[in-house]
Design a protein around this motif. Structure first.
Motif, mmCIF file in Angstrom:
data_model
loop_
_atom_site.group_PDB
_atom_site.id
_atom_site.type_symbol
_atom_site.label_atom_id
_atom_site.label_comp_id
_atom_site.label_asym_id
_atom_site.label_seq_id
_atom_site.Cartn_x
_atom_site.Cartn_y
_atom_site.Cartn_z
ATOM 1 N N GLY A 5 -21.787 7.743 -11.454
ATOM 2 C CA GLY A 5 -22.465 9.036 -11.860
ATOM 3 C C GLY A 5 -23.341 9.503 -10.779
ATOM 4 O O GLY A 5 -23.672 8.836 -9.978
ATOM 5 N N SER A 12 -22.751 3.136 -11.981
ATOM 6 C CA SER A 12 -21.715 3.665 -12.741
ATOM 7 C C SER A 12 -20.819 4.657 -12.049
ATOM 8 O O SER A 12 -19.698 4.893 -12.584
ATOM 9 C CB SER A 12 -22.321 4.426 -14.114
ATOM 10 N N GLY A 23 -15.057 7.331 -21.516
ATOM 11 C CA GLY A 23 -14.115 8.557 -21.775
ATOM 12 C C GLY A 23 -14.079 8.774 -23.164
ATOM 13 O O GLY A 23 -13.700 9.802 -23.550
ATOM 14 N N GLU A 62 -11.485 9.526 -11.851
ATOM 15 C CA GLU A 62 -12.186 10.023 -10.574
ATOM 16 C C GLU A 62 -13.415 9.049 -10.348
ATOM 17 O O GLU A 62 -13.750 8.971 -9.345
ATOM 18 C CB GLU A 62 -12.755 11.427 -10.860
ATOM 19 N N VAL A 63 -13.880 8.836 -11.514
ATOM 20 C CA VAL A 63 -15.136 7.852 -11.287
ATOM 21 C C VAL A 63 -14.862 6.530 -10.511
ATOM 22 O O VAL A 63 -15.528 6.010 -9.509
ATOM 23 C CB VAL A 63 -15.740 7.519 -12.473
ATOM 24 N N THR A 65 -17.735 10.688 -23.816
ATOM 25 C CA THR A 65 -18.348 11.495 -23.024
ATOM 26 C C THR A 65 -17.700 12.739 -22.793
ATOM 27 O O THR A 65 -16.508 12.785 -22.566
ATOM 28 C CB THR A 65 -18.578 11.019 -21.609
ATOM 29 N N ASN A 91 -13.088 4.409 -18.085
ATOM 30 C CA ASN A 91 -13.595 5.168 -17.302
ATOM 31 C C ASN A 91 -12.640 6.302 -16.966
ATOM 32 O O ASN A 91 -11.330 5.922 -16.771
ATOM 33 C CB ASN A 91 -14.044 4.284 -15.910
ATOM 34 N N LEU A 92 -13.311 7.373 -16.436
ATOM 35 C CA LEU A 92 -12.237 8.570 -15.986
ATOM 36 C C LEU A 92 -11.706 7.991 -14.463
ATOM 37 O O LEU A 92 -12.616 7.681 -13.806
ATOM 38 C CB LEU A 92 -12.797 9.809 -15.918
ATOM 39 N N TYR A 100 -17.891 16.308 -11.318
ATOM 40 C CA TYR A 100 -19.161 17.009 -11.499
ATOM 41 C C TYR A 100 -19.109 18.355 -11.312
ATOM 42 O O TYR A 100 -19.984 19.241 -11.599
ATOM 43 C CB TYR A 100 -20.270 16.168 -10.765
ATOM 44 N N TYR A 121 -18.436 17.815 -15.684
ATOM 45 C CA TYR A 121 -19.138 16.907 -16.560
ATOM 46 C C TYR A 121 -20.589 16.800 -15.884
ATOM 47 O O TYR A 121 -20.833 16.884 -14.612
ATOM 48 C CB TYR A 121 -18.700 15.405 -16.150
ATOM 49 N N THR A 147 -22.680 14.264 -17.149
ATOM 50 C CA THR A 147 -23.163 12.958 -17.102
ATOM 51 C C THR A 147 -21.589 12.065 -17.129
ATOM 52 O O THR A 147 -20.727 12.726 -17.559
ATOM 53 C CB THR A 147 -23.850 12.578 -18.142
ATOM 54 N N VAL A 148 -21.812 10.862 -16.791
ATOM 55 C CA VAL A 148 -20.530 10.139 -16.557
ATOM 56 C C VAL A 148 -20.643 8.788 -17.515
ATOM 57 O O VAL A 148 -21.780 8.469 -17.307
ATOM 58 C CB VAL A 148 -20.139 9.679 -15.232
#
Length: 330
Positions: free
Chosen positions: A67, A65, A279, A101-102, A282, A98-99, A237, A273, A275-276
């Motif tokens: 994360g 993911s 959006g 950055e992820v 979370t 999804n954000l 994170y 964050y 956890t990922v």
């Protein structure tokens, strides 16, 4: 009858998932006697599980993911088979929410280690009508069908996940090897005993097994291991300034899933964050913890689990996670 997996590795081969300096940095200083502690025991268990699956199944895949848990999972998988390349592809179910950055971190990690990435897109299912947008805009539950289709289409028979038992009560019930039926569903009554770390991967055609090497890690263990191994994570994170709004006690980021509602104001706060996920559901937590040690200090006094503090979809009911798992969710 159990068959041992025997691997013959030519140490002169180049490690194809990184440069020599990358590998030296990855394993430098990891074998001193002082390192043989709880983290080493947990690492050894996870590596044993990866190798067990490699010897018992034909087409394993790693859920990824972007994360922290799936990043640790990937790190352990690479370590389990070094200096050979990691023998499994990675599978990401992309909700479209999804954000950024992820996704940037996911693509960078895949490229760095030369991995094969399989993406199951919720957006594709929405576009052709196989799924319908939920009234609440949350897409986490919509991952189930794309996930099951990706498993079936690619004939994956073992699917690694980064779930831990301390995260949530439904996950605490699940074994390390968790059998799923031909519809991808989980039946708690079909749990198998795992005495003496013996794992039963037997499954009928069409069934598959979910495998959780991080089951016995806690969130604190994960962060201690990240610090010890110097594992790179997605930047969100760590504490950073972000435009957020407060919804139901969680600090949410505006995006394609929507922004502040009535009575909610956009503010710039220092957050991170824990956890990922999707959006739309979370949230972040207020924090000034910008490095691993600061996060460890923060977690030692926290009384909230990461999911209880930041995952709106787990607040729907006490059985929300178990209901999703019965339908095929991780």
């Amino acid at each position: 009858m159990r068959v041992a997996l025997i691997m013959t590795i030519d140490l002169t081969d180049q490690f194809t998932t990184g440069t020599a300096s990358d590998i030296d940095a990855l394993f430098a200083g990891r074998t001193t006697p002082a390192d043989f502690d709880t983290l080493t025991a947990l690492e050894s268990e996870a590596i044993h599980i990866f190798r067990e699956v490699a010897g018992e199944f034909e087409r394993p895949v790693i859920m990824f993911s972007g994360g922290k848990d799936s990043t640790v999972l990937l790190h352990l998988a690479i370590k389990a088979f070094w200096p050979a390349p990691m023998p499994f592809p990675v599978l990401h179910v992309d909700t479209g929410h999804n954000l950024p950055e992820v996704l940037e971190f996911r693509d960078r990690l895949v490229q760095r280690h030369g991995l094969r990435l399989v993406v199951a897109s919720v957006e594709d299912y929405l576009a052709d009508g196989r799924l319908q947008e939920r009234a609440d805009g949350i897409r986490n539950p919509l991952q189930i069908q794309p996930l099951l289709d990706a498993i079936g289409d690619n004939r994956f028979d073992a699917v690694f996940g980064g779930a831990r038992r301390d995260e949530e009560r439904a996950r605490a019930k699940e074994r390390i090897f968790s059998l799923r039926d031909a519809f991808g569903q989980w039946d708690p009554k079909r749990q198998r005993p795992e005495l003496w770390n013996l794992y039963n991967g037997r499954h009928a055609p069409g069934e598959h097994v979910r495998v959780f090497p991080l089951s016995n890690f806690t969130e604190l263990d994960i962060w201690r291991y990240i610090a010890r191994e110097d594992i790179e994570l997605a930047s969100l994170y760590y504490a950073h300034e972000r435009s957020v709004f407060n919804r139901d006690g969680m600090w949410m980021t505006p995006g394609p899933w929507g922004g502040p509602g009535d009575g909610q104001e956009l503010e710039t706060r220092s957050v991170r964050y824990r956890t990922v996920g999707d959006g739309s559901t979370t949230g972040a937590v207020l924090s000034d913890a910008a490095d691993n040690q600061a996060i460890l200090d923060e977690l030692t006094v926290s009384r909230l689990t990461e999911r209880g503090a930041t995952r709106g979809d787990d607040r729907v009911s006490e059985a929300a996670m178990e209901d999703r798992k019965r339908q095929g969710y991780f």
